[in-house]
Design a protein around this motif. Structure first.
Motif, short mmCIF file in Angstrom:
data_model
loop_
_atom_site.label_atom_id
_atom_site.label_comp_id
_atom_site.label_asym_id
_atom_site.label_seq_id
_atom_site.Cartn_x
_atom_site.Cartn_y
_atom_site.Cartn_z
N ALA A 111 33.06 -114.30 30.90
CA ALA A 111 34.02 -113.65 31.99
C ALA A 111 33.86 -114.42 33.28
CB ALA A 111 34.12 -112.10 32.13
N LYS A 112 32.75 -115.20 33.29
CA LYS A 112 32.43 -115.66 34.63
C LYS A 112 32.33 -117.30 34.36
CE LYS A 112 29.58 -111.75 36.23
NZ LYS A 112 28.16 -111.42 36.28
N VAL A 113 32.96 -117.84 33.21
CA VAL A 113 32.94 -119.05 33.11
C VAL A 113 34.21 -120.00 34.19
CG1 VAL A 113 33.61 -120.94 31.40
CG2 VAL A 113 32.03 -118.92 30.84
N GLY A 114 33.70 -121.14 34.57
CA GLY A 114 34.75 -121.59 35.38
C GLY A 114 35.72 -122.24 34.60
N PRO A 115 36.77 -122.62 35.16
CA PRO A 115 37.95 -123.42 34.35
C PRO A 115 37.52 -124.72 33.85
CG PRO A 115 38.23 -123.53 36.86
CD PRO A 115 37.12 -122.45 36.69
N GLY A 116 38.27 -125.05 32.79
CA GLY A 116 37.88 -126.16 32.02
C GLY A 116 38.69 -126.46 30.78
#
Length: 310
Positions: free
Chosen positions: A163-168
Motif C-alpha cells: 500500500a506504500k509503494v511509489g508509482p511506477g
C-alpha cells in the motif's frame, strides 16, 4: 505349612499365581507411567505452518515472495534439478553435480504453479481477468521488467507494504499478487497447490517450496532453534532435544569450510557416506579390528566370567 507339590513330582515346589491380576496391575502401572512421562517430556505439538497462516501473519513477506516467483528470482525458480533446468544450478562434489545427474524428476514452474494457475482456477473478478490477459500477452522481457520493478519498489517501501509503494510501471503485477494474497488468506491457495486433480492430497512439495522461498518459514525455524547453524538436525521444536544420534552429521555444518560452502549438503553427505562405510568395514580393516584384542577391554566387560575362570 509345607508348599504344595506338583502332581507326580517332589522336586519343584509350586504356589498359586494369579496371572490375570499381575497382568492387570502391570498394564495399569505402565499406562500411567507412559502417560505421565509423555506429558512431562514429549515434544510440543506445533501447529502446522500453512500458506493461509503465512499470508495472514506476514502478508508483506507473502507478497514479496509472490513477486519473486513471477520475476524468476526466488530460490525455487533458480534451484535447478529436481525441479527445473536452471543452468549451473545444483550442488557438486568436485566436478560431479549430483542434482544434475539425477535430472528434473519433479517439474516445478514457480510463476505458473504458485501464482498464475491458482489465479486462473479461482473465481476471478474482472480486474484479475484483465491482469492475466495483459500478463499473457506480454513478452518475457516485459514480464521480467514489471516484476523486477515492483520487487524493487516493495524493497524501498516502509515495511515492504504494497500500500506504500511509489508509482511506477508495474503492469498487472500488483493486481495479480494482491488477489493471490486474498486467496491465500482465505485458505483456498493451500488446497489448490495440493490438489491438481489428484484424489489423495498428500504431496506438499509445491506449498513447501513456496513457503521456503519467503522469510517467514526460516524466521520461525530460527525461533525454534532448527536452522543448520543451531544444530537444527538434532533439535526438536523449542528447547526440546531431538535426534541426538545425528550429532555427527550436524557437527560438520558448524565448522569451516562447510559453514560458507555452497555445496555443503553434498560434501557432508559424501563425508558421512565414507565414515559409514568405514564403520561397516571395521571388522575387515587390519590394525583397527585388532584394537579390542590389544587393549583387552573385553576382559573388563566380561570381568565376572574371567574372575571365575581363573
Amino acid at each position: 505349612m509345607k508348599p504344595a507339590q506338583a502332581p507326580g513330582s517332589d522336586a519343584f515346589p509350586v504356589r498359586r499365581y494369579d496371572l490375570v491380576k499381575e497382568f492387570t496391575i502391570a498394564l495399569v502401572i505402565t499406562a500411567l507411567l507412559s502417560a505421565g512421562l509423555a506429558g512431562l517430556f514429549s515434544s510440543p505439538d506445533e501447529t502446522p505452518i500453512t500458506l493461509a497462516a503465512w499470508s495472514t501473519a506476514a502478508p508483506n513477506d507473502f507478497t514479496a515472495t509472490a513477486v519473486a516467483e513471477l520475476a524468476g528470482t526466488s530460490t525455487s525458480a533458480q534451484y535447478g534439478p529436481p525441479y527445473n533446468h536452471t543452468p549451473g544450478a545444483g550442488q557438486k562434489i568436485g566436478p560431479v553435480s549430483l542434482q544434475r545427474a539425477a535430472g528434473v524428476r519433479i517439474p516445478v514452474d514457480p510463476a505458473e504453479d504458485f501464482v498464475l494457475q491458482p489465479l486462473r482456477h479461482s473465481a476471478e473478478p474482472p480486474e484479475v481477468t484483465a491482469a492475466l490477459t495483459e500478463w499473457n500477452a506480454a513478452s518475457a522481457d516485459q514480464r521480467q521488467s514489471w516484476s523486477s520493478a515492483y520487487a524493487d519498489a516493495l524493497g524501498k517501501a516502509p515495511d515492504g507494504d504494497p500500500a506504500k509503494v511509489g508509482p511506477g510501471d508495474y503492469g498487472p503485477v500488483p493486481v495479480l499478487t494482491a488477489h493471490l494474497l486474498t486467496l491465500a488468506q482465505a485458505g483456498s491457495l493451500d488446497g489448490q497447490l495440493l490438489g491438481r486433480g489428484r484424489f489423495y492430497q498428500t504431496d506438499f512439495t509445491k506449498p513447501m517450496l513456496f513457503l521456503a522461498d519467503g522469510s517467514y518459514l526460516s524466521d520461525r525455524a530460527a525461533e525454534q532453534h532448527l536452522t543448520g547453524s543451531q544444530w537444527g538436525m538434532m533439535n526438536e521444536t523449542g528447547d526440546y532435544p531431538g535426534q541426538a544420534w545425528l550429532w555427527l552429521y550436524t557437527f560438520w555444518y558448524q565448522i569451516d569450510p562447510f559453514t560458507t560452502s555452497k555445496n555443503a549438503d553434498a560434501e557432508i553427505w559424501a563425508i558421512m557416506a565414507v565414515l559409514s562405510l568405514a564403520l561397516v568395514l571395521v571388522p575387515f580393516i587390519p590394525g583397527i579390528r585388532s584394537i579390542p584384542r590389544w587393549t583387552r577391554i573385553y576382559r573388563l566387560v566380561w570381568r565376572d566370567y574371567y574372575r571365575t575362570r581363573h
